[in-house]
Design a protein around this motif. Structure first.
Motif, PDB file in Angstrom:
ATOM      1  N   THR A 132       0.829  -1.215   0.000  1.00 17.69           N
ATOM      2  CA  THR A 132       0.000   0.000   0.000  1.00 17.69           C
ATOM      3  C   THR A 132       0.861   1.261   0.000  1.00 17.69           C
ATOM      4  O   THR A 132       0.531   2.232  -0.677  1.00 17.69           O
ATOM      5  CB  THR A 132      -0.986   0.017   1.184  1.00 17.69           C
ATOM      6  OG1 THR A 132      -0.273  -0.158   2.395  1.00 17.69           O
ATOM      7  CG2 THR A 132      -2.049  -1.047   1.031  1.00 17.69           C
ATOM      8  N   GLU A 136       0.723   3.995  -2.927  1.00 23.08           N
ATOM      9  CA  GLU A 136       0.428   5.373  -2.518  1.00 23.08           C
ATOM     10  C   GLU A 136       1.524   6.321  -2.994  1.00 23.08           C
ATOM     11  O   GLU A 136       1.246   7.416  -3.463  1.00 23.08           O
ATOM     12  CB  GLU A 136       0.294   5.433  -0.994  1.00 23.08           C
ATOM     13  CG  GLU A 136      -0.208   6.748  -0.459  1.00 23.08           C
ATOM     14  CD  GLU A 136      -1.668   7.005  -0.746  1.00 23.08           C
ATOM     15  OE1 GLU A 136      -1.970   8.093  -1.281  1.00 23.08           O
ATOM     16  OE2 GLU A 136      -2.497   6.143  -0.445  1.00 23.08           O
ATOM     17  N   GLU A 145     -10.094   3.050  -1.304  1.00 18.10           N
ATOM     18  CA  GLU A 145     -10.319   2.150  -0.167  1.00 18.10           C
ATOM     19  C   GLU A 145     -10.542   0.707  -0.622  1.00 18.10           C
ATOM     20  O   GLU A 145     -10.149  -0.228   0.076  1.00 18.10           O
ATOM     21  CB  GLU A 145     -11.497   2.628   0.683  1.00 18.10           C
ATOM     22  CG  GLU A 145     -11.163   3.838   1.528  1.00 18.10           C
ATOM     23  CD  GLU A 145      -9.965   3.626   2.442  1.00 18.10           C
ATOM     24  OE1 GLU A 145      -9.880   2.566   3.095  1.00 18.10           O
ATOM     25  OE2 GLU A 145      -9.102   4.517   2.502  1.00 18.10           O
ATOM     26  N   ARG A 148      -7.145  -0.774  -1.018  1.00 12.76           N
ATOM     27  CA  ARG A 148      -6.544  -1.022   0.302  1.00 12.76           C
ATOM     28  C   ARG A 148      -7.118  -2.294   0.926  1.00 12.76           C
ATOM     29  O   ARG A 148      -6.391  -3.123   1.474  1.00 12.76           O
ATOM     30  CB  ARG A 148      -6.801   0.147   1.240  1.00 12.76           C
ATOM     31  CG  ARG A 148      -5.953   1.341   0.984  1.00 12.76           C
ATOM     32  CD  ARG A 148      -6.241   2.418   2.051  1.00 12.76           C
ATOM     33  NE  ARG A 148      -5.657   3.661   1.678  1.00 12.76           N
ATOM     34  CZ  ARG A 148      -4.381   3.975   1.841  1.00 12.76           C
ATOM     35  NH1 ARG A 148      -3.568   3.104   2.389  1.00 12.76           N
ATOM     36  NH2 ARG A 148      -3.923   5.139   1.459  1.00 12.76           N
TER      37      ARG A 148
END
Length: 193
Positions: A132, A136, A145, A148
């Protein structure tokens, strides 16, 4: 194509030339016109069910310095990589480890996050936080989301259960995770063994 033929039918003549001597428009132009008409029929949520496309512009918000970042990470796990970025090589290394290639052209490449590709990344030692954080760091927009959650779900399960062959017998080992072991004990197929 009856609709295209009707569109170009002017009663047998086209500027004084008999219809049999007038070539129909190239298929590409008809396809582009049909595609453009289909794109206009998108729904309120941005999904376009006529051409299979989806518009994520409402869901993805650009970060500062987005021009220097090489990835577009979409909520459905699709990732587009721009090859012209100065950090292209580092982003490519991450994507090769955690995703499956869909399309690789000279300037743009498309990848897809899948359960299997994320398991492969976890088996190479990448943790949920590593994946992640990497996405990012390279993404032009905030990490959705949905992505994620998918990364967490697929990578946090890796390594909780091991199947070990010892003396021609198989053993299940669940180091430090009693919940996984209990779930396996209650599985009907495993209980039969």
């Amino acid at each position: 194509d009856a609709q295209a033929a009707a569109e170009y039918d002017d009663g047998g003549e086209y500027d004084g030339i008999p219809q049999e001597f007038v070539a129909p428009p190239p298929k590409e132009r008809r396809t582009q016109r049909t595609l453009a008409a289909g794109l206009m029929e998108s729904t309120a949520d941005g999904a376009d069910y006529t051409s299979g496309c989806r518009d994520f512009r409402r869901e993805l918000e650009l970060k500062q310095h987005a021009a220097s970042r090489p990835l577009w990470v979409c909520p459905d796990g699709r990732i587009v990589l721009e090859a012209s970025s100065p950090v292209y090589a580092q982003a490519l290394d991450l994507l090769v480890a955690i995703s499956e290639p869909v399309s690789r052209t000279r300037h743009m490449q498309e990848y897809q996050l899948t359960q299997y590709s994320l398991y492969a990344g976890a088996s190479m030692g990448l943790r949920t936080q590593d994946i992640t954080a990497g996405l990012e760091r390279f993404s032009k927009c905030g990490l959705p989301e949905e992505v994620r959650a998918m990364v967490a779900e697929c990578t946090e399960r890796y390594g909780k259960v091991k199947l070990i062959l010892r003396n021609d017998r198989y053993y299940i080992e669940c180091p430090g995770d009693g919940a996984a072991f209990d779930a396996l004990l209650h599985d009907a197929q495993i209980a039969e063994m």
